[in-house]
Scaffold this motif. Sequence first.
Motif, short mmCIF file in Angstrom:
data_model
loop_
_atom_site.label_atom_id
_atom_site.label_comp_id
_atom_site.label_asym_id
_atom_site.label_seq_id
_atom_site.Cartn_x
_atom_site.Cartn_y
_atom_site.Cartn_z
N ARG A 195 -9.45 28.53 46.58
CA ARG A 195 -10.80 28.51 46.80
C ARG A 195 -11.71 28.84 45.68
O ARG A 195 -12.71 28.25 45.55
CB ARG A 195 -11.00 29.04 48.04
N HIS A 196 -11.20 29.81 45.02
CA HIS A 196 -11.87 30.47 44.09
C HIS A 196 -10.87 30.81 42.80
O HIS A 196 -10.46 31.72 42.43
CB HIS A 196 -12.36 31.78 44.40
N PRO A 197 -10.66 29.59 41.88
CA PRO A 197 -9.69 29.57 40.70
C PRO A 197 -10.27 30.91 39.67
O PRO A 197 -11.48 31.06 39.51
CB PRO A 197 -10.03 28.27 40.28
N GLN A 198 -9.30 31.20 39.27
CA GLN A 198 -9.45 32.36 38.08
C GLN A 198 -10.09 31.46 36.70
O GLN A 198 -9.58 30.29 36.42
CB GLN A 198 -8.21 33.07 37.86
N MET A 199 -10.82 32.45 36.01
CA MET A 199 -11.23 31.93 34.96
C MET A 199 -10.11 31.74 33.97
O MET A 199 -10.05 30.86 33.05
CB MET A 199 -12.31 32.92 34.18
N MET A 200 -8.91 32.61 33.77
CA MET A 200 -7.84 32.37 33.16
C MET A 200 -6.87 31.65 34.16
O MET A 200 -6.32 32.06 35.10
CB MET A 200 -7.13 33.76 32.71
#
Length: 220
Positions: free
Chosen positions: A28-33
């Motif tokens: 739902r909230h993918p990481q920037m890395m």
Amino acid sequence: MDTLQIVAWLALAIGLLSSLIILIDVIRHPQMMTIMNVVWPINGWFMGPVALWTYFKWGRIKAKDLNKDDNRKRPAKTFVSTTHCSAGCTLGDAIGVPIVFFAGMAILGSKLLAHYTVEFIAAYAFGLLFQVLAIYPMNKDKGIFGSFKSAVKADTWSLIAFEVGMFGWMAIVHFILFTHPPKPNEITYWFMMQIAMILGFITSYPANWWLVKKGIKDAM
């Protein structure tokens, strides 16, 4: 079913549930890395509620869509760096175990030594892969080869430190705790592996602290 098996099943269930909760959230909230979308669920498997707490406190703020202020101090950033190292090691070790078991491998007549050898190689391979996947997107000017060289510098000592904790526990399990050590087709074995991963994380943390302090490894 004895008490240890019940505890093992509970620990495995809690770990898998923690991984699932984290996995749903990073979808739902993918990481920037990008690689951290894999790292956090893997840590959930062996650290359980601790991984859940640290993910929502220190990991989730790096989600692409949340845009929260990064007010983490060095201990927290080093912890996250250690989760990255530990995830690669854990994945390699988890893959190495069935290879040794089903192949019936032994080195110098020792199955434990075979586990050490294969799992170290697999953990190092995945550790370097995870590092390259972290370094290259931020430093594409280095190219793949340059990123690989940086990954070797950043990951070697932290991986060795992780395996010291893990292999030390495996030796205790093999020679001290059990007359007949559990096998990979037994739930108790994987509970012992969860403990091994936790101890590996603990022994790897100081190495990651030193690497970050010296600028050899970027704080995550």
